[in-house]
Write an enzyme that holds these catalytic residues in place. Structure first.
Site, PDB file in Angstrom:
ATOM      1  N   ARG A  50      17.844   8.088 -14.432  1.00  0.00           N
ATOM      2  CA  ARG A  50      18.292   6.924 -15.176  1.00  0.00           C
ATOM      3  C   ARG A  50      17.171   6.336 -16.044  1.00  0.00           C
ATOM      4  NH1 ARG A  50      19.430   9.446 -11.123  1.00  0.00           N
ATOM      5  NH2 ARG A  50      18.289   8.023  -9.769  1.00  0.00           N
ATOM      6  N   CYS A  84      21.833   1.859  -6.558  1.00  0.00           N
ATOM      7  CA  CYS A  84      20.783   2.240  -7.506  1.00  0.00           C
ATOM      8  C   CYS A  84      20.720   1.132  -8.547  1.00  0.00           C
ATOM      9  CB  CYS A  84      21.084   3.579  -8.174  1.00  0.00           C
ATOM     10  SG  CYS A  84      19.953   3.980  -9.545  1.00  0.00           S
ATOM     11  N   THR A  86      18.815   0.858 -11.308  1.00  0.00           N
ATOM     12  CA  THR A  86      18.745   1.290 -12.700  1.00  0.00           C
ATOM     13  C   THR A  86      20.111   1.719 -13.219  1.00  0.00           C
ATOM     14  OG1 THR A  86      16.533   2.115 -12.141  1.00  0.00           O
ATOM     15  CG2 THR A  86      17.366   2.633 -14.328  1.00  0.00           C
ATOM     16  N   THR A 128      12.008   0.227 -11.183  1.00  0.00           N
ATOM     17  CA  THR A 128      11.622   1.287 -12.109  1.00  0.00           C
ATOM     18  C   THR A 128      11.349   0.694 -13.489  1.00  0.00           C
ATOM     19  OG1 THR A 128      13.872   1.737 -12.878  1.00  0.00           O
ATOM     20  CG2 THR A 128      13.123   2.935 -10.908  1.00  0.00           C
ATOM     21  N   LYS A 168      10.454   9.428  -3.493  1.00  0.00           N
ATOM     22  CA  LYS A 168      11.312  10.540  -3.888  1.00  0.00           C
ATOM     23  C   LYS A 168      10.730  11.882  -3.438  1.00  0.00           C
ATOM     24  CE  LYS A 168      13.477   8.164  -7.805  1.00  0.00           C
ATOM     25  NZ  LYS A 168      14.809   8.073  -7.185  1.00  0.00           N
ATOM     26  N   CYS A 198      14.469  -1.818  -6.541  1.00  0.00           N
ATOM     27  CA  CYS A 198      14.728  -0.376  -6.564  1.00  0.00           C
ATOM     28  C   CYS A 198      15.067   0.021  -5.146  1.00  0.00           C
ATOM     29  CB  CYS A 198      13.508   0.388  -7.074  1.00  0.00           C
ATOM     30  SG  CYS A 198      13.678   2.192  -6.934  1.00  0.00           S
TER      31      CYS A 198
END
Length: 233
Positions: A50, A84, A86, A128, A168, A198
């Site tokens: 994203r 999420c 974003t 992010t 991640k 986030c």
């Protein structure tokens, strides 16, 4: 009679989706399995990044998210959550693609902040670069007189992005240390509260936060509470 059905548009990222489900279970008043919410999770980790789409003209994630929304709609969900932050840059498009109500994660956070610390006007956002650039939090918080500060001007040295990348990659202990230092930096810059904006940050940092004295709000936690309240009312 079947309980209301929650649809989860997940996979962005997988650890964040798993963390959201754990928080959903933790916030559901239940004495037995049968007291919990019925949930369908559509988890597609191949959804294009994203932030890359927002910042660098990367592949558009919207078609992949539309497929997930259609799946959840057809499954008969009564409510949809997207763990999420974003992805909420495309909230209006996603909400318009279904007749099922879609909870807005930032609305959930804003409601918690207003309820728990209405005097907090400067919030440190751990999100992010895509979320920050898109102004997802600013658009919701500004009308209540709140402003958001972040660390994006540090560019490649932004510890929030470094921590998110570590999550991640599965390096959770390292991510926790990096993100805790980022919180301290935001408080030093004047943050009167911190938002885990986030869900990868949410997956590794606890509340109350270690090493900071200001209030902390977790977007994944807020989203879980909002879903339970909407479906259990």
């Amino acid at each position: 009679m079947m309980s209301p059905l929650l649809g989860v548009l997940g996979g962005m990222g997988p650890a964040a989706t798993a963390d959201f489900l754990a928080k959903l279970a933790a916030h559901t008043p239940a004495q037995r399995d049968q007291d919990h919410l019925a949930t369908i999770v559509y988890s597609d980790p191949t959804t294009p990044d994203r932030s890359d789409a927002i910042l660098a003209g990367g592949e558009n994630p919207l078609p992949a998210m539309f497929r997930g929304i259609a799946f959840l709609d057809e499954a008969g969900c009564d409510l949809i959550a997207i763990p999420c932050n974003t992805a909420h840059h495309w909230y209006d498009d996603l909400a318009s693609a279904t007749t099922v109500p879609v909870v807005h994660i930032v609305d959930a956070v804003a409601a918690q902040v207003e309820r728990e610390a209405p005097e907090a006007k400067t919030l440190g956002l751990m999100a992010t670069d895509g979320t920050v650039r898109a102004g997802i939090y600013d658009k919701v918080l500004a009308p209540s007189g709140r402003n958001v500060i972040d660390l994006t001007e540090l560019g490649p040295d932004n510890p929030v992005m470094a921590g998110i990348r570590a999550v991640k990659a599965g390096a959770l202990d390292g991510a926790r240390d990096i993100l805790t230092n980022a919180m301290r930096e935001l408080v030093a810059r004047g943050a009167e509260g911190i938002v885990y904006g986030c869900t990868d940050v949410s997956a590794v940092l606890e509340i109350p936060a270690s090493g900071v004295s200001v209030p902390v709000w977790d977007a994944a936690d807020a989203l879980a509470i909002a879903c339970v309240n909407r479906l259990r009312g």
